[in-house]
Design a protein around this motif. Sequence first.
Motif, PDB file in Angstrom:
ATOM      1  N   LEU A  50     -17.507   3.358  34.007  1.00 51.43           N
ATOM      2  CA  LEU A  50     -18.167   3.494  32.455  1.00 51.43           C
ATOM      3  C   LEU A  50     -19.420   4.010  32.312  1.00 51.43           C
ATOM      4  CD1 LEU A  50     -16.716  -0.383  31.851  1.00 51.43           C
ATOM      5  CD2 LEU A  50     -15.441   1.722  31.405  1.00 51.43           C
ATOM      6  N   ASN A  51     -20.306   3.883  33.365  1.00 52.07           N
ATOM      7  CA  ASN A  51     -21.768   4.122  32.956  1.00 52.07           C
ATOM      8  C   ASN A  51     -22.569   4.399  34.375  1.00 52.07           C
ATOM      9  OD1 ASN A  51     -24.097   4.005  31.099  1.00 52.07           O
ATOM     10  ND2 ASN A  51     -24.821   2.450  32.021  1.00 52.07           N
ATOM     11  N   GLU A  52     -23.507   5.478  34.289  1.00 51.16           N
ATOM     12  CA  GLU A  52     -24.126   5.777  35.443  1.00 51.16           C
ATOM     13  C   GLU A  52     -25.259   5.115  36.023  1.00 51.16           C
ATOM     14  OE1 GLU A  52     -24.036   9.884  35.756  1.00 51.16           O
ATOM     15  OE2 GLU A  52     -22.039  10.219  35.845  1.00 51.16           O
ATOM     16  N   ASN A  53     -26.103   4.580  35.048  1.00 56.15           N
ATOM     17  CA  ASN A  53     -27.406   3.932  35.386  1.00 56.15           C
ATOM     18  C   ASN A  53     -27.690   2.969  34.252  1.00 56.15           C
ATOM     19  OD1 ASN A  53     -29.784   3.418  36.797  1.00 56.15           O
ATOM     20  ND2 ASN A  53     -30.843   5.220  36.287  1.00 56.15           N
ATOM     21  N   PRO A  54     -27.234   1.704  34.331  1.00 58.74           N
ATOM     22  CA  PRO A  54     -26.951   1.061  35.558  1.00 58.74           C
ATOM     23  C   PRO A  54     -25.265   1.253  35.811  1.00 58.74           C
ATOM     24  CG  PRO A  54     -27.096  -0.489  33.755  1.00 58.74           C
ATOM     25  CD  PRO A  54     -27.691   0.651  33.292  1.00 58.74           C
ATOM     26  N   VAL A  55     -25.089   1.370  36.973  1.00 60.97           N
ATOM     27  CA  VAL A  55     -23.699   1.647  37.337  1.00 60.97           C
ATOM     28  C   VAL A  55     -22.880   0.594  36.680  1.00 60.97           C
ATOM     29  CG1 VAL A  55     -21.949   2.283  39.226  1.00 60.97           C
ATOM     30  CG2 VAL A  55     -24.099   3.042  39.377  1.00 60.97           C
ATOM     31  N   GLU A  56     -21.639   0.909  36.046  1.00 58.60           N
ATOM     32  CA  GLU A  56     -20.692  -0.154  35.311  1.00 58.60           C
ATOM     33  C   GLU A  56     -19.281   0.411  35.687  1.00 58.60           C
ATOM     34  OE1 GLU A  56     -23.470  -2.604  32.270  1.00 58.60           O
ATOM     35  OE2 GLU A  56     -22.448  -0.646  31.543  1.00 58.60           O
ATOM     36  N   TRP A  57     -18.631  -0.418  36.105  1.00 58.50           N
ATOM     37  CA  TRP A  57     -17.207  -0.059  36.242  1.00 58.50           C
ATOM     38  C   TRP A  57     -16.121  -1.198  35.883  1.00 58.50           C
ATOM     39  CZ3 TRP A  57     -14.560  -3.227  39.742  1.00 58.50           C
ATOM     40  CH2 TRP A  57     -15.625  -4.044  40.488  1.00 58.50           C
ATOM     41  N   VAL A  58     -14.904  -0.867  35.830  1.00 55.69           N
ATOM     42  CA  VAL A  58     -13.959  -1.883  35.216  1.00 55.69           C
ATOM     43  C   VAL A  58     -12.557  -1.419  36.143  1.00 55.69           C
ATOM     44  CG1 VAL A  58     -12.976  -0.527  33.382  1.00 55.69           C
ATOM     45  CG2 VAL A  58     -12.559  -3.001  33.605  1.00 55.69           C
ATOM     46  N   ALA A  59     -11.885  -2.434  36.805  1.00 62.54           N
ATOM     47  CA  ALA A  59     -10.626  -2.348  37.486  1.00 62.54           C
ATOM     48  C   ALA A  59      -9.748  -3.084  36.956  1.00 62.54           C
ATOM     49  CB  ALA A  59     -10.963  -2.639  39.048  1.00 62.54           C
ATOM     50  N   GLU A  60      -8.793  -2.452  36.363  1.00 62.95           N
ATOM     51  CA  GLU A  60      -7.794  -3.438  35.471  1.00 62.95           C
ATOM     52  C   GLU A  60      -6.272  -3.045  36.131  1.00 62.95           C
ATOM     53  OE1 GLU A  60      -6.627  -4.193  31.123  1.00 62.95           O
ATOM     54  OE2 GLU A  60      -8.028  -2.629  31.309  1.00 62.95           O
ATOM     55  N   GLY A  61      -5.571  -4.241  36.286  1.00 57.61           N
ATOM     56  CA  GLY A  61      -4.240  -4.287  36.559  1.00 57.61           C
ATOM     57  C   GLY A  61      -3.514  -4.907  35.631  1.00 57.61           C
ATOM     58  N   LYS A  62      -2.021  -5.155  36.061  1.00 59.67           N
ATOM     59  CA  LYS A  62      -1.312  -6.058  35.205  1.00 59.67           C
ATOM     60  C   LYS A  62      -1.893  -7.332  34.598  1.00 59.67           C
ATOM     61  CE  LYS A  62       3.663  -7.261  35.012  1.00 59.67           C
ATOM     62  NZ  LYS A  62       5.008  -7.196  35.673  1.00 59.67           N
ATOM     63  N   HIS A  63      -2.292  -8.080  35.609  1.00 59.84           N
ATOM     64  CA  HIS A  63      -2.707  -9.494  35.331  1.00 59.84           C
ATOM     65  C   HIS A  63      -4.163  -9.706  35.616  1.00 59.84           C
ATOM     66  CE1 HIS A  63       1.278 -10.823  33.695  1.00 59.84           C
ATOM     67  NE2 HIS A  63       1.829 -10.150  34.949  1.00 59.84           N
ATOM     68  N   LEU A  64      -4.935  -8.849  35.894  1.00 57.49           N
ATOM     69  CA  LEU A  64      -6.246  -8.887  36.548  1.00 57.49           C
ATOM     70  C   LEU A  64      -7.201  -7.905  35.914  1.00 57.49           C
ATOM     71  CD1 LEU A  64      -7.002 -10.885  38.740  1.00 57.49           C
ATOM     72  CD2 LEU A  64      -6.598  -9.227  40.318  1.00 57.49           C
ATOM     73  N   LEU A  65      -8.265  -8.407  35.654  1.00 54.21           N
ATOM     74  CA  LEU A  65      -9.492  -7.475  35.399  1.00 54.21           C
ATOM     75  C   LEU A  65     -10.847  -7.842  36.095  1.00 54.21           C
ATOM     76  CD1 LEU A  65     -10.531  -5.601  33.269  1.00 54.21           C
ATOM     77  CD2 LEU A  65     -11.169  -7.294  31.812  1.00 54.21           C
ATOM     78  N   TRP A  66     -11.285  -6.869  37.007  1.00 55.35           N
ATOM     79  CA  TRP A  66     -12.339  -7.024  37.426  1.00 55.35           C
ATOM     80  C   TRP A  66     -13.526  -6.004  36.816  1.00 55.35           C
ATOM     81  CZ3 TRP A  66     -14.298  -9.895  41.591  1.00 55.35           C
ATOM     82  CH2 TRP A  66     -13.252 -10.630  42.166  1.00 55.35           C
ATOM     83  N   LYS A  67     -14.621  -6.641  36.669  1.00 59.12           N
ATOM     84  CA  LYS A  67     -15.822  -5.644  36.142  1.00 59.12           C
ATOM     85  C   LYS A  67     -17.064  -5.678  37.109  1.00 59.12           C
ATOM     86  CE  LYS A  67     -14.726  -6.182  31.423  1.00 59.12           C
ATOM     87  NZ  LYS A  67     -15.073  -6.728  29.983  1.00 59.12           N
ATOM     88  N   GLY A  68     -17.587  -4.930  37.306  1.00 58.24           N
ATOM     89  CA  GLY A  68     -18.965  -4.750  38.101  1.00 58.24           C
ATOM     90  C   GLY A  68     -20.058  -4.032  37.374  1.00 58.24           C
TER      91      GLY A  68
END
Length: 136
Positions: free
Chosen positions: A64-82
């Motif tokens: 989602l973003n490079e500095n700060p580094v932000e990401w999202v990992a999404e599945g059927k029933h699960l959402l991780w963000k970092g």
Amino acid sequence: MAEAKMEFSVNVGPDKILPRLMDMGAVGRCFKFVGSVSEDGRVWKVKAPMSAITQTKELQVRLLNENPVEWVAEGKHLLWKGRFEVIGEKEGSVVRVVLSVEGLGSMAPIINPMAGMQIEGQLRYFIKKLREMLQE
């Protein structure tokens, strides 16, 4: 949503750390629950027993973003963000890490209490592997 934060130091400068933190394949391999990642790092395969418990076999990953580094990992029933914030220091860098996980849909009532109990342990393992990866 369960969330945990931690920071650690490495003897590597921010200019070398940031590109590695934006490599979603490398980041995915630092999670204990990820069995494999696609070549481009955009798909993380969730291994058993977590895949069966969450009814989520894979996560679609986006930076989602490079500095700060932000990401999202999404599945059927699960959402991780970092989120990774890198601060340069005289002898390397400090990396501040924030991880969150949330159950989605019909599985949320099962996943969210479990995630709240496990997020700290997940983060400790993740930080250990992340630190090793950054110092290679």
